[in-house]
Design an enzyme around this catalytic site. Structure first.
Site, PDB file in Angstrom:
ATOM      1  N   SER A 244      -7.641   1.154 -11.300  1.00  0.00           N
ATOM      2  CA  SER A 244      -7.603  -0.108 -10.747  1.00  0.00           C
ATOM      3  C   SER A 244      -7.087   0.042  -9.393  1.00  0.00           C
ATOM      4  O   SER A 244      -6.301   0.788  -9.019  1.00  0.00           O
ATOM      5  CB  SER A 244      -6.722  -0.820 -11.814  1.00  0.00           C
ATOM      6  OG  SER A 244      -6.934  -2.267 -11.878  1.00  0.00           O
TER       7      SER A 244
ATOM      8  N   LYS B 249     -16.241  -9.112 -22.336  1.00  0.00           N
ATOM      9  CA  LYS B 249     -17.216 -10.013 -22.273  1.00  0.00           C
ATOM     10  C   LYS B 249     -16.957 -10.919 -21.055  1.00  0.00           C
ATOM     11  O   LYS B 249     -15.949 -10.919 -20.607  1.00  0.00           O
ATOM     12  CB  LYS B 249     -17.244 -11.131 -23.554  1.00  0.00           C
ATOM     13  CG  LYS B 249     -15.806 -11.703 -23.880  1.00  0.00           C
ATOM     14  CD  LYS B 249     -15.034 -12.546 -22.873  1.00  0.00           C
ATOM     15  CE  LYS B 249     -15.854 -13.683 -22.482  1.00  0.00           C
ATOM     16  NZ  LYS B 249     -14.818 -14.566 -21.744  1.00  0.00           N
TER      17      LYS B 249
HETATM   18  P1  NAP Z   1      -8.214 -10.691 -14.104  1.00  0.00           P
HETATM   19  O1  NAP Z   1      -6.715 -10.424 -14.615  1.00  0.00           O
HETATM   20  O2  NAP Z   1      -8.428 -11.593 -13.058  1.00  0.00           O
HETATM   21  O3  NAP Z   1      -8.940  -9.359 -13.715  1.00  0.00           O
HETATM   22  C1  NAP Z   1      -8.588  -8.004 -14.121  1.00  0.00           C
HETATM   23  C2  NAP Z   1      -8.445  -6.978 -13.274  1.00  0.00           C
HETATM   24  O4  NAP Z   1     -10.032  -6.731 -12.667  1.00  0.00           O
HETATM   25  C3  NAP Z   1      -7.782  -7.497 -11.998  1.00  0.00           C
HETATM   26  O5  NAP Z   1      -6.572  -7.391 -12.148  1.00  0.00           O
HETATM   27  C4  NAP Z   1      -8.293  -6.422 -10.911  1.00  0.00           C
HETATM   28  O6  NAP Z   1      -7.626  -5.207 -10.759  1.00  0.00           O
HETATM   29  C5  NAP Z   1      -9.605  -6.399 -11.302  1.00  0.00           C
HETATM   30  N1  NAP Z   1     -10.632  -6.849 -10.203  1.00  0.00           N
HETATM   31  C6  NAP Z   1     -10.462  -8.186  -9.932  1.00  0.00           C
HETATM   32  N2  NAP Z   1     -11.344  -8.505  -9.058  1.00  0.00           N
HETATM   33  C7  NAP Z   1     -12.116  -7.345  -8.672  1.00  0.00           C
HETATM   34  C8  NAP Z   1     -13.063  -6.938  -7.883  1.00  0.00           C
HETATM   35  N3  NAP Z   1     -13.808  -7.928  -6.786  1.00  0.00           N
HETATM   36  N4  NAP Z   1     -13.723  -5.695  -7.884  1.00  0.00           N
HETATM   37  C9  NAP Z   1     -13.093  -4.818  -8.787  1.00  0.00           C
HETATM   38  N5  NAP Z   1     -12.207  -5.183  -9.682  1.00  0.00           N
HETATM   39  C10 NAP Z   1     -11.526  -6.588  -9.508  1.00  0.00           C
HETATM   40  O7  NAP Z   1      -9.045 -11.078 -15.450  1.00  0.00           O
HETATM   41  P2  NAP Z   1      -8.916 -11.068 -16.811  1.00  0.00           P
HETATM   42  O8  NAP Z   1      -8.501 -12.375 -17.290  1.00  0.00           O
HETATM   43  O9  NAP Z   1      -8.089  -9.881 -17.326  1.00  0.00           O
HETATM   44  O10 NAP Z   1     -10.261 -10.922 -17.312  1.00  0.00           O
HETATM   45  C11 NAP Z   1     -11.238  -9.660 -17.164  1.00  0.00           C
HETATM   46  C12 NAP Z   1     -12.395  -9.870 -18.080  1.00  0.00           C
HETATM   47  O11 NAP Z   1     -11.995  -9.953 -19.716  1.00  0.00           O
HETATM   48  C13 NAP Z   1     -13.353 -11.029 -17.556  1.00  0.00           C
HETATM   49  O12 NAP Z   1     -14.530 -10.761 -17.997  1.00  0.00           O
HETATM   50  C14 NAP Z   1     -12.932 -12.183 -18.966  1.00  0.00           C
HETATM   51  O13 NAP Z   1     -13.828 -13.132 -19.247  1.00  0.00           O
HETATM   52  C15 NAP Z   1     -12.546 -11.371 -20.015  1.00  0.00           C
HETATM   53  N6  NAP Z   1     -11.465 -11.808 -20.958  1.00  0.00           N
HETATM   54  C16 NAP Z   1     -10.411 -12.391 -20.372  1.00  0.00           C
HETATM   55  C17 NAP Z   1      -9.562 -13.121 -21.253  1.00  0.00           C
HETATM   56  C18 NAP Z   1      -8.267 -13.735 -20.760  1.00  0.00           C
HETATM   57  O14 NAP Z   1      -7.572 -14.217 -21.673  1.00  0.00           O
HETATM   58  N7  NAP Z   1      -7.876 -13.390 -19.565  1.00  0.00           N
HETATM   59  C19 NAP Z   1      -9.798 -12.929 -22.738  1.00  0.00           C
HETATM   60  C20 NAP Z   1     -11.010 -12.285 -23.104  1.00  0.00           C
HETATM   61  C21 NAP Z   1     -11.726 -11.659 -22.191  1.00  0.00           C
HETATM   62  P3  NAP Z   1      -7.426  -4.401  -9.518  1.00  0.00           P
HETATM   63  O15 NAP Z   1      -6.923  -5.494  -8.442  1.00  0.00           O
HETATM   64  O16 NAP Z   1      -6.073  -3.723  -9.738  1.00  0.00           O
HETATM   65  O17 NAP Z   1      -8.687  -3.665  -9.382  1.00  0.00           O
END
Ligand code: NAP
Length: 307
Positions: free
Chosen positions: A35, A89
């Site tokens: 990450s 997803k």
């Molecule tokens: P998030 O916390 O915003 O993003 C996850 C991680 O991805 C970030 O901490 C970041 O880590 C990395 N990231 C962000 N922008 C990026 C970029 N431009 N390039 C590469 N890496 C990047 O999102 P999340 O809520 O965990 O969701 C991630 C996925 O899981 C989505 O597809 C979402 O639909 C799914 N999901 C989320 C939830 C929920 O409740 N949040 C539930 C089920 C499924 P680094 O900055 O360390 O790289």
């Protein structure tokens, strides 16, 4: 046999769901994370998947949990390096990139898992069973939540490919495409875009099917107060309500199924199962409906959205 697993894109869903599910499952040993900023305590951490794959050859499988727009390159790198891949997803930003990954996994003899966590919600199988034994008159999906509460400051979700309200809405579609006895297709849609964003804040859709089933879906991110994640089916055997995102099932107001949520443990059991069986599990039906809504939908521009 234990699977040496690595996790990529350490953010909200990794901390909330993946890490506890992996820790509780003896089928996995979490050996590394990649990450740009996030880290996982007690294992080797890398700032890119490329560095992780080259320096940690014992990795057998990776879970990719970054936003969908940034997932393909990592999935391609992992499959090319001979690793099984679990996709959060939605599985990607386009249908074609996921199809390309499925082909690559098959060529390499690896498992690709396009996970749909809501399909593993506790009452979903009971709803599918109920609907398989009755005649369906109509279906109404109501998925309304407060984006400020559930997605604070998530810039990617409002960017092109982030899906906007379809990010939660696709969870409803993943359930509907699993529980209904026949396939639906969109006949009309309206997507509401805040004038300062590239993804919709609300969407309404009408569906039909080979047997002319009447189905509608309402997704809205402007819902404050009570949140709704409901699928309501009018059937010959009564009104079925699958509520709370698939957690509870009732028929004519009487509860018929309720048990604690355990979606991610079930997802990881499924991933281990397909790895052992030497196959992939990639159902693109939910993402196809989203693509169809963007293709067929009328666009309305609404008030700008600020976090
Ligand atoms: P998030 O916390 O915003 O993003 C996850 C991680 O991805 C970030 O901490 C970041 O880590 C990395 N990231 C962000 N922008 C990026 C970029 N431009 N390039 C590469 N890496 C990047 O999102 P999340 O809520 O965990 O969701 C991630 C996925 O899981 C989505 O597809 C979402 O639909 C799914 N999901 C989320 C939830 C929920 O409740 N949040 C539930 C089920 C499924 P680094 O900055 O360390 O790289």
């Amino acid at each position: 046999m234990t699977i040496n697993l690595a996790i990529v894109g350490v953010g909200k869903i990794v901390r909330d769901q993946h890490l506890p599910a992996i820790a509780a499952d003896p089928a996995y040993r979490l050996v590394a994370a990649a990450s740009r900023n996030g880290t996982v305590e007690g294992i080797d951490n890398y700032t890119s998947i490329e560095a992780m794959l080259s320096q940690k050859p014992e990795i057998e499988a990776v879970s990719l949990c970054m936003p969908p727009q940034y997932r393909y390159a990592s999935a391609h790198a992992a499959l090319s390096a001979g690793k099984h891949v679990f996709l959060e997803k939605p599985p990607g930003a386009t249908l074609s990139e996921v199809a390309a990954l499925e082909t690559l996994a098959a060529e390499k003899g690896l498992s690709l898992f396009a996970s749909w966590h809501s399909r593993y919600a506790p009452a979903v199988e009971a709803a599918r069973d109920f609907l398989s034994r009755t005649r369906l008159h109509s279906v109404r999906v109501v998925w309304k939540e407060d984006v400020r509460h559930w997605h604070p400051n998530q810039a990617w979700i409002w960017a092109a490919g982030g899906l906007g309200v379809f990010d939660p809405g696709i969870n409803a579609l993943s359930i509907v495409t699993h529980i209904l006895p026949e396939a639906l297709f969109i006949t009309e849609a309206t997507l509401e875009f805040p004038e300062n964003r590239d993804a919709p804040i609300a969407a309404s859709m009408r569906f039909s099917s080979a047997s002319n089933l009447d189905a509608t879906a309402e997704f809205d991110w402007r819902q404050t107060g009570k949140q709704s994640w409901d699928i309501i089916a009018a059937t010959e055997a009564g009104e079925m309500v699958l509520s709370e995102g698939g957690a509870k099932l009732s028929v004519d107001g009487k509860s018929v199924h309720e048990e604690p949520e355990a979606e991610y443990p079930a997802l990881y059991r499924r991933f281990a199962e397909i790895i052992a069986a030497g196959r992939s599990d990639v159902d693109l039906a939910p993402l196809r409906h989203v693509a169809d809504a963007f293709m067929l939908g009328r666009r309305k521009f609404v008030d700008a959205f600020h976090d």
